[in-house]
Design a protein around this motif. Structure first.
Motif, PDB file in Angstrom:
ATOM      1  N   ILE A 166       0.834  -1.204   0.000  1.00 52.34           N
ATOM      2  CA  ILE A 166       0.000   0.000   0.000  1.00 52.34           C
ATOM      3  C   ILE A 166       0.871   1.257   0.000  1.00 52.34           C
ATOM      4  O   ILE A 166       1.821   1.376   0.772  1.00 52.34           O
ATOM      5  CB  ILE A 166      -0.929   0.013   1.233  1.00 52.34           C
ATOM      6  N   ASP A 167       0.524   2.177  -0.873  1.00 53.47           N
ATOM      7  CA  ASP A 167       1.225   3.458  -0.957  1.00 53.47           C
ATOM      8  C   ASP A 167       0.599   4.422   0.061  1.00 53.47           C
ATOM      9  O   ASP A 167      -0.561   4.844  -0.110  1.00 53.47           O
ATOM     10  CB  ASP A 167       1.098   4.020  -2.366  1.00 53.47           C
ATOM     11  N   PRO A 168       1.303   4.792   1.133  1.00 52.33           N
ATOM     12  CA  PRO A 168       0.720   5.683   2.155  1.00 52.33           C
ATOM     13  C   PRO A 168       0.304   7.043   1.602  1.00 52.33           C
ATOM     14  O   PRO A 168      -0.503   7.744   2.212  1.00 52.33           O
ATOM     15  CB  PRO A 168       1.854   5.834   3.180  1.00 52.33           C
ATOM     16  N   ARG A 169       0.826   7.419   0.449  1.00 47.81           N
ATOM     17  CA  ARG A 169       0.481   8.709  -0.144  1.00 47.81           C
ATOM     18  C   ARG A 169      -0.829   8.650  -0.915  1.00 47.81           C
ATOM     19  O   ARG A 169      -1.357   9.684  -1.312  1.00 47.81           O
ATOM     20  CB  ARG A 169       1.602   9.157  -1.092  1.00 47.81           C
ATOM     21  N   ARG A 170      -1.370   7.429  -1.114  1.00 52.45           N
ATOM     22  CA  ARG A 170      -2.575   7.281  -1.941  1.00 52.45           C
ATOM     23  C   ARG A 170      -3.691   6.571  -1.183  1.00 52.45           C
ATOM     24  O   ARG A 170      -4.463   5.814  -1.755  1.00 52.45           O
ATOM     25  CB  ARG A 170      -2.238   6.538  -3.230  1.00 52.45           C
ATOM     26  N   ILE A 171      -3.758   6.830   0.099  1.00 50.23           N
ATOM     27  CA  ILE A 171      -4.838   6.259   0.914  1.00 50.23           C
ATOM     28  C   ILE A 171      -6.063   7.164   0.799  1.00 50.23           C
ATOM     29  O   ILE A 171      -5.970   8.389   0.947  1.00 50.23           O
ATOM     30  CB  ILE A 171      -4.385   6.095   2.374  1.00 50.23           C
ATOM     31  N   LEU A 172      -7.205   6.565   0.542  1.00 56.04           N
ATOM     32  CA  LEU A 172      -8.446   7.311   0.326  1.00 56.04           C
ATOM     33  C   LEU A 172      -9.334   7.365   1.566  1.00 56.04           C
ATOM     34  O   LEU A 172     -10.221   8.217   1.649  1.00 56.04           O
ATOM     35  CB  LEU A 172      -9.237   6.662  -0.823  1.00 56.04           C
ATOM     36  N   LEU A 173      -9.135   6.462   2.490  1.00 58.44           N
ATOM     37  CA  LEU A 173     -10.019   6.343   3.655  1.00 58.44           C
ATOM     38  C   LEU A 173      -9.711   7.396   4.700  1.00 58.44           C
ATOM     39  O   LEU A 173      -8.556   7.571   5.107  1.00 58.44           O
ATOM     40  CB  LEU A 173      -9.874   4.944   4.263  1.00 58.44           C
ATOM     41  N   ASP A 174     -10.736   8.106   5.161  1.00 58.85           N
ATOM     42  CA  ASP A 174     -10.614   9.048   6.280  1.00 58.85           C
ATOM     43  C   ASP A 174     -11.063   8.380   7.572  1.00 58.85           C
ATOM     44  O   ASP A 174     -11.905   7.484   7.563  1.00 58.85           O
ATOM     45  CB  ASP A 174     -11.501  10.277   6.058  1.00 58.85           C
ATOM     46  N   ARG A 175     -10.511   8.836   8.670  1.00 62.48           N
ATOM     47  CA  ARG A 175     -11.100   8.500   9.965  1.00 62.48           C
ATOM     48  C   ARG A 175     -12.332   9.387  10.173  1.00 62.48           C
ATOM     49  O   ARG A 175     -12.573  10.314   9.393  1.00 62.48           O
ATOM     50  CB  ARG A 175     -10.077   8.682  11.085  1.00 62.48           C
ATOM     51  N   CYS A 176     -13.122   9.128  11.214  1.00 60.13           N
ATOM     52  CA  CYS A 176     -14.342   9.925  11.372  1.00 60.13           C
ATOM     53  C   CYS A 176     -14.673  10.169  12.836  1.00 60.13           C
ATOM     54  O   CYS A 176     -14.168   9.489  13.746  1.00 60.13           O
ATOM     55  CB  CYS A 176     -15.521   9.242  10.675  1.00 60.13           C
ATOM     56  N   VAL A 186       3.505   4.352  10.850  1.00 64.56           N
ATOM     57  CA  VAL A 186       4.178   5.025   9.737  1.00 64.56           C
ATOM     58  C   VAL A 186       3.595   6.427   9.587  1.00 64.56           C
ATOM     59  O   VAL A 186       2.380   6.575   9.354  1.00 64.56           O
ATOM     60  CB  VAL A 186       3.993   4.224   8.436  1.00 64.56           C
ATOM     61  N   PRO A 187       4.386   7.455   9.728  1.00 63.92           N
ATOM     62  CA  PRO A 187       3.848   8.823   9.612  1.00 63.92           C
ATOM     63  C   PRO A 187       3.260   9.074   8.225  1.00 63.92           C
ATOM     64  O   PRO A 187       3.844   8.697   7.199  1.00 63.92           O
ATOM     65  CB  PRO A 187       5.078   9.709   9.852  1.00 63.92           C
ATOM     66  N   ARG A 188       2.095   9.693   8.208  1.00 64.33           N
ATOM     67  CA  ARG A 188       1.471  10.079   6.941  1.00 64.33           C
ATOM     68  C   ARG A 188       0.396  11.124   7.212  1.00 64.33           C
ATOM     69  O   ARG A 188      -0.055  11.300   8.344  1.00 64.33           O
ATOM     70  CB  ARG A 188       0.865   8.872   6.221  1.00 64.33           C
ATOM     71  N   GLN A 189      -0.002  11.790   6.167  1.00 61.67           N
ATOM     72  CA  GLN A 189      -1.099  12.747   6.270  1.00 61.67           C
ATOM     73  C   GLN A 189      -2.413  11.987   6.276  1.00 61.67           C
ATOM     74  O   GLN A 189      -2.592  11.009   5.558  1.00 61.67           O
ATOM     75  CB  GLN A 189      -1.065  13.724   5.104  1.00 61.67           C
ATOM     76  N   ASN A 190      -3.354  12.430   7.104  1.00 54.17           N
ATOM     77  CA  ASN A 190      -4.666  11.797   7.191  1.00 54.17           C
ATOM     78  C   ASN A 190      -5.718  12.882   7.412  1.00 54.17           C
ATOM     79  O   ASN A 190      -5.392  14.039   7.662  1.00 54.17           O
ATOM     80  CB  ASN A 190      -4.701  10.774   8.320  1.00 54.17           C
ATOM     81  N   SER A 191      -6.989  12.501   7.302  1.00 52.68           N
ATOM     82  CA  SER A 191      -8.094  13.437   7.499  1.00 52.68           C
ATOM     83  C   SER A 191      -9.186  12.781   8.310  1.00 52.68           C
ATOM     84  O   SER A 191      -9.272  11.554   8.378  1.00 52.68           O
ATOM     85  CB  SER A 191      -8.679  13.866   6.141  1.00 52.68           C
ATOM     86  N   PHE A 192     -10.017  13.608   8.908  1.00 47.22           N
ATOM     87  CA  PHE A 192     -11.243  13.157   9.554  1.00 47.22           C
ATOM     88  C   PHE A 192     -12.423  13.738   8.786  1.00 47.22           C
ATOM     89  O   PHE A 192     -12.352  14.856   8.274  1.00 47.22           O
ATOM     90  CB  PHE A 192     -11.321  13.646  11.006  1.00 47.22           C
ATOM     91  N   ARG A 193     -13.501  12.988   8.706  1.00 47.08           N
ATOM     92  CA  ARG A 193     -14.760  13.528   8.219  1.00 47.08           C
ATOM     93  C   ARG A 193     -15.825  13.220   9.256  1.00 47.08           C
ATOM     94  O   ARG A 193     -15.642  12.357  10.122  1.00 47.08           O
ATOM     95  CB  ARG A 193     -15.135  12.960   6.856  1.00 47.08           C
ATOM     96  N   ILE A 194     -16.939  13.927   9.190  1.00 46.84           N
ATOM     97  CA  ILE A 194     -18.008  13.673  10.142  1.00 46.84           C
ATOM     98  C   ILE A 194     -18.646  12.313   9.810  1.00 46.84           C
ATOM     99  O   ILE A 194     -18.734  11.915   8.645  1.00 46.84           O
ATOM    100  CB  ILE A 194     -19.040  14.817  10.140  1.00 46.84           C
TER     101      ILE A 194
END
Length: 556
Positions: free
Chosen positions: A156-166, A188-196
């Motif tokens: 898995i490419d950590p730069r191309r993860i589509l799933l957000d936490r919520c 593994v450090p990476r950028q991530n996002s949260f959505r409602i």
């Protein structure tokens, strides 16, 4: 005037077993959650499968003010009014999200004398469905990051993860995050996002799944990212769908509650309409159609969002045929669309009201494109004048559709009798010729352009480089014949919340497109729409309190 929560506290509820008995349920057909809530059992679907469906009534609205226009209140009041005139009616609604409850809009259990009960519990934790969805989504995220940590066997490419936490809360600070900080043992450090939570694919899947088996299959089909060599990675590759289904097993069962006037109400699922598909679960609606002669349901925000997605996504997937659409309008929303600031909407302003009427006309025309008869319900607020109401009445009459003033907020079911009679008359005399707006065989871009030009009335659609790249990747995976779910501001027919009323000649700006492979549709992000809302300057949470006896106040 009593507040919503004070009205709720002064109302005597019936035990949930009595509500269940009203719609012919036995003790084996439901699982009580306390005295006033219940989960409806799986056996009930088999038990009612041979029954004919009742009539399906959709409640939607014009583009709202930031405070909302009482669409849920109209839904509740109409169901109470239908029962009052002798129609066996079941209400089917979405579950409220904690985001608006503690943000700007308040709860989503109706208002005044047209509420669902117990309103505090429904607006807060209810039966735990939202928490189960949050947990299932975040379990998948944890399994994904753990796979990367444990040698990354799927490449898995950590730069191309589509799933957000919520999280089921408005928290803008979580929109963009960095995870895995601290050291080798911390991931593994990476950028991530949260959505409602209500904007997650897991929520959409819960609302569209037909049973546990279908739920598990759809969860396994969630596209979570890509490998280094550009191959898709699905949740089933991580063996996540089984545990996720276990978390959602009870959440998949619809919830039975009641209105202030003891009308049975099935509440289940709660996707937002501005960033998701805006409808309660298919299971809840289909069950309501078997249990009542009339089912009243709603689709979130303006008809350009909720109703379009109800028709083009929910009805398409569920094989539903709506019999009537109730378009909720308010004088204040029309004045807002006519240019009046939100702080001045209680003052009579006939010129602004007339200036906002093209918004109402556009929604009427749009709804008629789906072949379903339309009734306009004016949700009367205390400051509305007779002169304002007359202006709207005459305008709707000129549009060739039926009109009723609804006073269900202040009078409950009695205040909706005119509307209920009008709806029944429409169903009896005007045949529904329902059809979706577009054929799914169109390309993704063509479907977006169809909605943009015919519903939003855009002149053109602009696709960013990122959107073009995403669409190409989605089509390369074979997801071409899927409906599209457009994420857009609810305040305007356009993607700009400042373009009020009925804008024309604008360009809809598509900044990205993602695929919800498990849910079965493509999500189109337009304008500046956010999948994680933020709190306002003065959140509603500041007014909510709980005393030493556990009595909640300030919730509305």
């Amino acid at each position: 005037m009593l507040s919503d929560i004070e009205i709720a506290h002064n109302t005597q509820m019936l035990k949930i077993s009595e509500i269940a008995a009203q719609i012919g349920l036995s003790d084996d057909d439901f699982e009580p959650y306390g005295h006033f809530k219940a989960k409806l059992s799986e056996n009930l679907y088999k038990k009612t499968s041979d029954r004919p469906d009742g009539k399906l009534i959709l409640v939607t609205a014009v583009n709202p003010t930031p405070a909302g226009e009482g669409k849920t209140t109209i839904s509740v009041g109409l169901s109470q009014a239908l029962n009052k005139i002798g129609k066996n009616t079941v209400l089917a609604l979405r579950e409220p999200s904690l985001g608006p409850v503690f943000g700007i809009k308040g709860g989503a259990a109706g208002g005044g004398y047209s509420q669902v009960m117990p309103m505090e519990e429904i607006n807060l934790h209810f039966t735990g469905d939202m928490h189960a969805i949050t947990s299932a989504n975040n379990l998948l995220a944890a399994l994904l990051d753990n796979s990367i940590q444990q040698g990354n066997p799927h490449n898995i490419d950590p730069r191309r993860i589509l799933l957000d936490r919520c999280l089921d809360m408005n928290d803008r600070a979580l929109r963009n995050t960095i995870i895995g900080m601290g050291g080798k043992a911390d991931g593994v450090p990476r950028q991530n996002s949260f959505r409602i939570t209500v904007a997650t694919e897991v929520m959409a899947i819960l609302c569209l799944a037909s049973d546990l088996s279908d739920l598990k299959t759809r969860l396994g089909n969630i596209l979570v990212g890509y490998t280094y060599d550009n191959k898709p990675v699905y949740a089933k590759y991580l063996n996540a769908e089984g545990a996720m289904t276990a978390l959602l097993k009870d959440a998949l069962k619809p919830n039975l509650v009641q209105t202030l006037e003891n009308t049975p109400c099935i509440i289940h699922g709660g996707p937002f309409a501005n960033i998701a598909h805006g409808c309660n679960s298919l299971r809840a609606t289909k069950l309501a159609l078997k249990l009542g002669d009339y089912t009243v349901t709603e689709a979130g925000f303006g008809a350009d969002l909720g109703a379009e997605k109800f028709f083009d996504i929910k009805c398409r997937f569920g094989g539903l045929t709506p019999d009537c659409t109730v378009l909720t309008a308010t004088c204040r929303a029309l004045k807002y669309n006519g240019g009046v600031p939100k702080d001045n909407l209680t003052a009579e302003n006939l010129e602004a009201l007339k200036a906002g009427l093209p918004n109402l006309a556009t929604h009427i025309e749009n709804l008629q494109k789906f072949g379903v008869p339309v009734v306009v319900a004016l949700n009367r607020f205390y400051a509305d004048t007779e002169a304002e109401i007359d202006v709207v009445r005459e305008f709707v009459k000129d549009c060739g559709v039926k009109f009723a003033v609804a006073e269900v907020f202040s009078k409950g079911g009695e205040g909706g009798v005119e509307l209920a009679q009008m709806v029944c008359e429409t169903i009896e005399n005007e045949k529904s010729d329902f059809k979706p707006l577009y054929d799914t065989k169109l390309s993704i871009k063509q479907k977006i352009e169809k909605i943009a030009t015919e519903i939003y009335r855009a002149e053109d659609v602009s696709f960013s480089d990122a959107a073009n790249k995403s669409i190409a990747a989605i089509e390369a995976l074979g997801f071409t014949e899927t409906p599209v779910c457009i994420a857009k501001t609810q305040y305007s027919l356009s993607d700009d919340p400042k373009k009020l009323c009925a804008p024309r000649g604008f360009t809809l700006n598509v900044r990205d497109v993602t695929i919800s492979a498990g849910a079965g549709f493509a999500v189109v992000l337009t304008g500046n729409i956010m999948t994680m809302p933020g709190l306002p300057k003065i959140p509603a949470a500041e007014k909510i309190d709980c005393d030493e006896d556990g009595i909640i106040s300030g919730l509305f």
